[in-house]
Enzyme design. Structure first.
Site: not given
Length: 109
Positions: A60-62, A64, A88
């Protein structure tokens, strides 16, 4: 590339957060492993030690994009990894908890 929706994640799924330190400090999923994408290759061993041996890694990141890059790298290494679609931002939007290291309510940068 394999992806999963935030709503499909279970509480005990292994989550790898590849956002940078300032994003992590603002808020993250409780229990996630944090290895920033900028340090990922150098810290790869931390992931292999922490990840379940035969389990899937949910990256996961901010939003994708960065997690998609890490997911592709992991797949090339033969690791079962999936990108968390929407990152996120989607996590927070569906009401999943976002916390700080101190356990306080966090937010997504």
């Amino acid at each position: 590339m394999p992806t999963v929706q935030v709503t499909d994640l279970k509480d005990d799924d292994f989550l790898l957060d590849v956002r940078e330190d300032d994003e992590w400090r603002a808020g993250h999923a409780e229990g996630a492993l944090h290895i920033p994408i900028s340090e990922f290759v150098a810290r790869y061993g931390e992931l292999t030690e922490a990840a379940p041996q035969d389990g899937r890694i949910h990256v996961i990141c901010r939003s994708g994009g960065r997690s998609a890059q890490v997911t592709m790298y992991l797949a090339q290494q033969g690791i079962d990894a999936v990108n968390v679609d929407g990152g996120m931002q989607a996590w927070q939007a569906v009401g999943r908890p976002v916390v700080t290291d101190a356990g306080q309510q966090g937010h997504v940068l």
